[in-house]
Design an enzyme around this catalytic site. Sequence first.
Site, PDB file in Angstrom:
ATOM      1  N   VAL A   1      -2.912  11.116   2.808  1.00 25.87           N
ATOM      2  CA  VAL A   1      -1.746  11.406   3.656  1.00 25.87           C
ATOM      3  C   VAL A   1      -0.472  10.966   2.931  1.00 25.87           C
ATOM      4  CG1 VAL A   1      -0.640  11.001   5.877  1.00 25.87           C
ATOM      5  CG2 VAL A   1      -3.148  11.107   5.730  1.00 25.87           C
ATOM      6  N   LYS A   2       0.412  11.947   2.741  1.00 17.05           N
ATOM      7  CA  LYS A   2       1.649  11.690   2.006  1.00 17.05           C
ATOM      8  C   LYS A   2       2.747  11.340   3.011  1.00 17.05           C
ATOM      9  CE  LYS A   2       3.765  13.927  -1.988  1.00 17.05           C
ATOM     10  NZ  LYS A   2       4.021  15.251  -2.568  1.00 17.05           N
ATOM     11  N   VAL A   3       3.366  10.188   2.800  1.00 19.37           N
ATOM     12  CA  VAL A   3       4.309   9.629   3.768  1.00 19.37           C
ATOM     13  C   VAL A   3       5.619   9.300   3.049  1.00 19.37           C
ATOM     14  CG1 VAL A   3       4.679   7.703   5.374  1.00 19.37           C
ATOM     15  CG2 VAL A   3       2.361   8.587   5.022  1.00 19.37           C
TER      16      VAL A   3
END
Length: 215
Positions: free
Chosen positions: A86-88
């Site tokens: 998950v890219k945050v």
Amino acid sequence: MKFFIDTANLAQIKEAQDLGVLDGVTTNPSLMAKEGIKGQDNILKHYVDICNIVTGDVSAEVISTDFEGMVREGEILAELHSQIVVKVPMIKEGIKAIKYFTEKGIRTNCTLVFSAGQALLAAKAGATYVSPFIGRLDDVSTDGLNLIEDIRQIYDNYGYETQILAASVRHPMHIIDCAKIGADVVTCPLSAITALLKHPLTDIGLAQFLADAKK
Ligand code: E4P
């Protein structure tokens, strides 16, 4: 050093995978839009399609900017496939979300990192990857590679396990310099990877060998 391809284009991902040196994929909302992928269902399906082509990690970015929204989106993305990371974004709520995901065992890529201080925060929150954008720093007359060196030193000082994923990598010299510094991963267009193949002496030498082989 791992090689990730920075695209949502399935044909290019397949070509890179077939080359045999691909370790993963990074995407972002701009790259998804470039491929014309629209709507929640199509976007989620596209991530699964990418995971089915490659064997490594696939970064899928949240678009919420509040903690609850990021958690909601990130949990859906992480459920999609075991390869999803998950890219945050590197914002206050993002750091809180990374900490939350870390405690839940969900892997993260902290994106839009432009300073050593931001990278330190990402590591403290437990990010799996940190993405310093070196090309975009170069674009504003700031040496992006210096940032990779600073982060390498800081992470090594304290044994942080967050992997340095050099992003916004634009050309083969970026890749070589990142390898010299000790970045864990580079993510770049396929063209930057295939440019590593090229040397005029290789072409001249091969032409000579093939000509001699006919004699
Ligand atoms: C990183 O994950 C980003 O997708 C990417 O590397 C940004 O690169 P750009 O500056 O070429 O858009």
